[in-house]
Design a protein around this motif. Structure first.
Motif, PDB file in Angstrom:
ATOM      1  N   ARG A 231      -4.015  10.956  -0.001  1.00 52.52           N
ATOM      2  CA  ARG A 231      -2.929  10.222  -0.646  1.00 52.52           C
ATOM      3  C   ARG A 231      -1.830  10.027   0.393  1.00 52.52           C
ATOM      4  N   ILE A 232      -1.432   8.794   0.588  1.00 53.76           N
ATOM      5  CA  ILE A 232      -0.479   8.445   1.638  1.00 53.76           C
ATOM      6  C   ILE A 232       0.754   7.791   1.028  1.00 53.76           C
ATOM      7  N   GLY A 233       1.929   8.249   1.444  1.00 53.55           N
ATOM      8  CA  GLY A 233       3.185   7.636   1.044  1.00 53.55           C
ATOM      9  C   GLY A 233       3.779   6.876   2.220  1.00 53.55           C
ATOM     10  N   ILE A 234       4.306   5.699   1.951  1.00 48.58           N
ATOM     11  CA  ILE A 234       4.905   4.862   2.990  1.00 48.58           C
ATOM     12  C   ILE A 234       6.324   4.506   2.575  1.00 48.58           C
ATOM     13  N   VAL A 235       7.248   4.623   3.519  1.00 52.00           N
ATOM     14  CA  VAL A 235       8.615   4.173   3.296  1.00 52.00           C
ATOM     15  C   VAL A 235       8.892   3.068   4.309  1.00 52.00           C
ATOM     16  N   GLN A 236       9.245   1.893   3.792  1.00 58.26           N
ATOM     17  CA  GLN A 236       9.525   0.743   4.645  1.00 58.26           C
ATOM     18  C   GLN A 236      10.994   0.365   4.553  1.00 58.26           C
ATOM     19  N   ALA A 237      11.644   0.260   5.713  1.00 56.16           N
ATOM     20  CA  ALA A 237      13.016  -0.238   5.771  1.00 56.16           C
ATOM     21  C   ALA A 237      12.979  -1.763   5.674  1.00 56.16           C
ATOM     22  N   ARG A 238      13.773  -2.311   4.767  1.00 58.38           N
ATOM     23  CA  ARG A 238      13.764  -3.760   4.547  1.00 58.38           C
ATOM     24  C   ARG A 238      14.595  -4.546   5.548  1.00 58.38           C
TER      25      ARG A 238
END
Length: 160
Positions: free
Chosen positions: A14-21
């Motif tokens: 299970r992978i979590g990704i945080v993307q800066a917009r």
């Protein structure tokens, strides 16, 4: 010698990704490449969670919340910081990088840091594919390695 070989099988992760917009066009393309690579490595679409934040400085806080949930095997930070004419570039680059590293160490969770720091848009665009794909591979490989090391640790404790 016990050499642990790299394992790029993401089928049970299970992978979590945080993307800066901020600079969203580049970040969105990085997110697309990263997710595609994760799926190629066997990570199921439903096992990938994506959260977006305004900019790179907000990434560590959301990574920390994801890590504390204990729902993820690895996390990925995606974003772009492009040099401007002020000291702000150094501040954002250094603080976001330090925050990402601290979360990984504090929570013992692998975090692939794919927050690009470049002089201009052109440099960022050139690095999209490789950096995003590498982040997916790093997350899967390190998640499998940490999981294996934890399993071995528990197996050793059971033998005692």
């Amino acid at each position: 010698m016990n050499l642990i070989q790299p394992n790029l099988n993401g089928s049970k992760l299970r992978i979590g990704i945080v993307q800066a917009r901020f600079t969203n066009e580049i970040g969105s393309k990085m997110l697309e490449v990263c997710c595609n690579t994760l799926q190629e490595l066997g990570v199921a679409d439903e096992d990938i969670t994506v959260a977006t934040v305004p900019g790179a400085l907000e990434v560590p806080l959301i990574l920390q919340n994801m890590a504390s949930s204990e729902q993820y095997d690895a996390l990925i930070a995606i974003g772009v910081v492009i040099r401007g004419e002020t000291y702000h570039f150094e501040l954002v680059s250094n603080e976001s990088g330090a925050g990402v590293t601290r979360v990984g160490l504090d929570y013992n969770i692998p975090i692939a840091n794919a927050i690009l720091t470049t002089e201009n848009d052109e440099q960022a665009i050139v690095r999209i594919e490789e950096k995003a794909s590498d982040a997916a591979k790093v997350a899967v490989e390190c998640a499998n390695l940490v999981n294996r090391l934890l399993e071995e640790q528990f197996d050793d404790e059971d033998d005692e």
